[in-house]
Design a protein around this motif. Structure first.
Motif, short mmCIF file in Angstrom:
data_model
loop_
_atom_site.label_atom_id
_atom_site.label_comp_id
_atom_site.label_asym_id
_atom_site.label_seq_id
_atom_site.Cartn_x
_atom_site.Cartn_y
_atom_site.Cartn_z
N GLU A 80 0.80 -1.22 0.00
CA GLU A 80 0.00 0.00 0.00
C GLU A 80 0.84 1.28 0.00
OE1 GLU A 80 -3.31 0.03 -0.29
OE2 GLU A 80 -3.16 -2.16 -0.50
N GLY A 81 2.14 1.17 0.13
CA GLY A 81 2.97 2.37 0.14
C GLY A 81 2.92 3.11 -1.19
N TYR A 82 3.06 4.43 -1.13
CA TYR A 82 3.10 5.25 -2.35
C TYR A 82 3.91 6.50 -2.04
CZ TYR A 82 -0.65 8.07 -0.20
OH TYR A 82 -1.38 8.86 0.63
N TRP A 83 4.06 7.38 -3.04
CA TRP A 83 4.85 8.59 -2.83
C TRP A 83 4.13 9.81 -3.37
CZ3 TRP A 83 9.51 9.22 -6.64
CH2 TRP A 83 9.17 8.74 -7.91
N ASP A 84 4.37 10.95 -2.72
CA ASP A 84 3.80 12.22 -3.12
C ASP A 84 4.69 13.32 -2.55
OD1 ASP A 84 3.20 12.06 -0.42
OD2 ASP A 84 1.03 12.20 -0.65
N ALA A 109 8.58 22.20 -1.57
CA ALA A 109 8.05 20.93 -1.09
C ALA A 109 9.17 19.93 -0.89
CB ALA A 109 7.04 20.37 -2.10
N VAL A 110 8.85 18.86 -0.17
CA VAL A 110 9.74 17.71 0.00
C VAL A 110 9.06 16.49 -0.61
CG1 VAL A 110 10.80 18.63 2.09
CG2 VAL A 110 8.82 17.13 2.27
N LEU A 111 9.87 15.52 -1.00
CA LEU A 111 9.34 14.25 -1.49
C LEU A 111 8.98 13.38 -0.29
CD1 LEU A 111 8.86 12.71 -4.16
CD2 LEU A 111 11.10 11.64 -3.80
N ARG A 112 7.79 12.77 -0.33
CA ARG A 112 7.29 11.98 0.79
C ARG A 112 7.10 10.54 0.33
NH1 ARG A 112 2.12 14.44 3.77
NH2 ARG A 112 1.34 14.37 1.62
N LEU A 113 7.83 9.61 0.95
CA LEU A 113 7.78 8.19 0.60
C LEU A 113 7.07 7.46 1.74
CD1 LEU A 113 11.20 9.06 -0.19
CD2 LEU A 113 10.22 7.56 -1.92
N ARG A 114 5.87 7.00 1.45
CA ARG A 114 4.96 6.54 2.50
C ARG A 114 5.10 5.05 2.79
NH1 ARG A 114 0.41 9.89 3.63
NH2 ARG A 114 0.35 11.82 2.42
N ALA A 140 17.22 14.33 4.68
CA ALA A 140 16.24 13.28 4.95
C ALA A 140 15.68 13.44 6.36
CB ALA A 140 16.87 11.89 4.81
N THR A 141 14.40 13.15 6.51
CA THR A 141 13.74 13.13 7.80
C THR A 141 12.59 12.14 7.73
OG1 THR A 141 12.86 14.53 9.58
CG2 THR A 141 12.10 15.01 7.35
N ARG A 142 11.80 12.06 8.81
CA ARG A 142 10.68 11.12 8.85
C ARG A 142 9.63 11.62 9.82
NH1 ARG A 142 10.86 8.15 13.65
NH2 ARG A 142 12.87 8.29 14.72
N THR A 143 8.45 11.02 9.75
CA THR A 143 7.45 11.21 10.79
C THR A 143 7.71 10.19 11.89
OG1 THR A 143 5.93 9.71 9.66
CG2 THR A 143 5.75 12.06 9.14
N GLU A 144 6.97 10.28 12.98
CA GLU A 144 7.22 9.38 14.12
C GLU A 144 7.07 7.91 13.74
OE1 GLU A 144 5.76 10.81 18.14
OE2 GLU A 144 4.64 12.16 16.82
N ASN A 212 5.36 -0.22 9.07
CA ASN A 212 4.13 0.38 9.59
C ASN A 212 3.16 0.68 8.45
OD1 ASN A 212 4.91 0.33 12.26
ND2 ASN A 212 5.71 2.42 12.26
N THR A 213 1.88 0.74 8.79
CA THR A 213 0.87 1.06 7.79
C THR A 213 0.66 2.56 7.65
OG1 THR A 213 -0.85 0.80 9.46
CG2 THR A 213 -0.33 -1.12 8.09
N SER A 214 1.28 3.35 8.52
CA SER A 214 1.25 4.81 8.40
C SER A 214 2.67 5.32 8.62
CB SER A 214 0.30 5.43 9.42
OG SER A 214 0.75 5.17 10.75
N GLY A 215 2.86 6.61 8.39
CA GLY A 215 4.19 7.19 8.53
C GLY A 215 4.91 7.27 7.20
N ASN A 216 5.97 8.08 7.15
CA ASN A 216 6.71 8.25 5.91
C ASN A 216 8.12 8.75 6.17
OD1 ASN A 216 6.67 11.42 5.61
ND2 ASN A 216 4.54 10.84 6.07
N ASN A 217 8.98 8.55 5.19
CA ASN A 217 10.29 9.20 5.11
C ASN A 217 10.20 10.34 4.10
OD1 ASN A 217 13.20 7.21 5.83
ND2 ASN A 217 11.20 7.04 6.79
N ARG A 218 11.05 11.35 4.29
CA ARG A 218 11.03 12.50 3.38
C ARG A 218 12.45 12.79 2.89
NH1 ARG A 218 6.69 16.44 6.58
NH2 ARG A 218 5.09 14.80 6.80
#
Length: 377
Positions: A80-84, A109-114, A140-144, A212-218
């Motif tokens: 289910e991962g995707y990018w935006d 903007a930043v690229l978000r890899l989910r 590079a960074t990420r959400t929790e 994880n099913t949520s969260g992303n790297n940027r």
């Protein structure tokens, strides 16, 4: 007898262009002059600031690549991962590290890899033809809930084999105040990547959080630098881009980026000032505005701005000529009219009908009429 009045009101007049982007593209700066021999130059660069705010289903081309090269990114895999993208906001900022090509801070903007990201890979296809001693730089960074680690790989044969560079590295959490990782990967020891049309890179998302099913790297401001290989004497011109790939409109200024090349199609610096003159190669309109520019001594390119074309049409081509160099002809491009979408609305919808809405070219006269229903005047 009570009289009802039909009042015509214009509630919206909107301008509609042939394509929509989230922001106006930043003006393309003049190409930098060639560096001293042995100094690195920017070969490929992605800043992600002009991408549409959608889930991507196709590779993303670089925002800049040296003449004759193209580069792209992709996020293939399963699940289910995707990018935006994620646009800048003070509480959720972009990175100001590695800003190049005139990009300003705190914007874009930043690229978000989910997630889930452990079933996907971040691929960068980046040929190094004509360059050596590569260095990759990005933020590079990420959400929790995003993957806490990444691994970096390269391939010298188009992805058939991969070599891991160093160990997995920790990705800081933006919501937890850890900011961005400022990553610089020196690849100068890997001679197999030099002057190689099949150079590729890969980032894998590993460790805790990658499934994880949520969260992303940027990822933001991804660049590849390299040292140019020696070039020959200038032999010909080449037109690299028309208006930096943006639409061209009739009677609106646009630009051409023109290079001097050697016999092997590598950019080659001129030894004296070279005047480049432009003329219309094909098209029924008239070319005007600024029709010449100078490749300065020691440089290999010129950006000619302020060119105009006075008619809409397809298959337009421009010729660039300079004394002692073989002329260049641009790829065919289209010129469009600026159009406006006129929408009409009445403050009393049952009072009658309005006519005259539609799409109109700039300068076109429009007739608007209101026809009242019975009982309205």
């Amino acid at each position: 007898m009570k009289k009802n009045y039909f009042i015509l009101a214009f509630l919206m007049i909107a301008v509609v262009f042939s394509s929509c982007v989230k922001d106006e593209p930043a003006p393309q700066p003049e190409p930098p002059p060639p560096p001293p021999p042995g100094e690195p130059v920017l070969v490929h660069y992605w800043h992600f600031n002009n991408l549409p705010d959608i889930a991507f289903t196709e590779p993303i081309e670089s925002d800049f690549s040296q003449f004759g090269l193209t580069a792209s990114m992709d996020y293939p895999g399963t699940g289910e991962g995707y990018w935006d993208i994620r646009t800048h906001r003070p509480a959720d900022p972009v990175s100001n590290f590695n800003l190049r090509m005139g990009q300003g801070p705190d914007q874009g903007a930043v690229l978000r890899l989910r997630n889930p990201a452990n079933t996907r890979e971040f691929l960068i296809t980046a040929p190094s033809t004509g360059y050596e001693n590569l260095v990759v730089t990005f933020a590079a960074t990420r959400t929790e809930n995003g993957a806490k680690e990444q691994e970096f790989y390269f391939s010298a044969n188009g992805g058939s084999d991969w070599t891991k560079v160093g160990e997995a590295y920790y990705i800081p959490s933006l919501p937890e105040g850890e900011g961005y990782l400022e990553k610089v990967i020196d690849l100068t020891e890997y001679a197999q990547l030099n002057d190689n049309a099949n150079t590729m890179f890969r980032i894998l998302f590993v460790g805790e959080g990658s499934d994880n099913t949520s969260g992303n790297n940027r990822i933001d401001n991804f660049s590849i630098d390299g040292v140019p290989l020696a070039s020959g004497d200038p032999a010909k011109l080449a037109i690299s881009s028309v208006n930096d790939g943006n639409p061209v409109f009739a009677n609106e200024p646009f630009s051409l980026l023109i290079y001097s090349l050697d016999a092997d199609n590598s950019p080659a610096a001129v030894t004296t000032n070279v005047t480049v003159n432009l003329s219309l190669e094909s098209g029924t309109g008239n070319l005007g505005g600024t029709l010449s520019g100078v490749i300065a001594s020691g440089e290999n390119s010129v950006m000619i701005t302020g060119i105009t074309y006075d008619a809409a049409g397809t298959g337009i081509k421009i010729k660039a000529e300079a004394q002692g160099l073989t002329a260049a002809i641009s790829d065919a491009f289209d010129v469009a009219l600026i159009t406006y979408n006129l929408q009409l609305s009445a403050n009393m919808p049952d009072a009658g009908t309005l006519t005259g809405d539609g799409e109109y070219a700039e300068g076109e006269e429009v007739t608007i009429a209101a026809t009242a229903n019975e009982g309205f005047i």
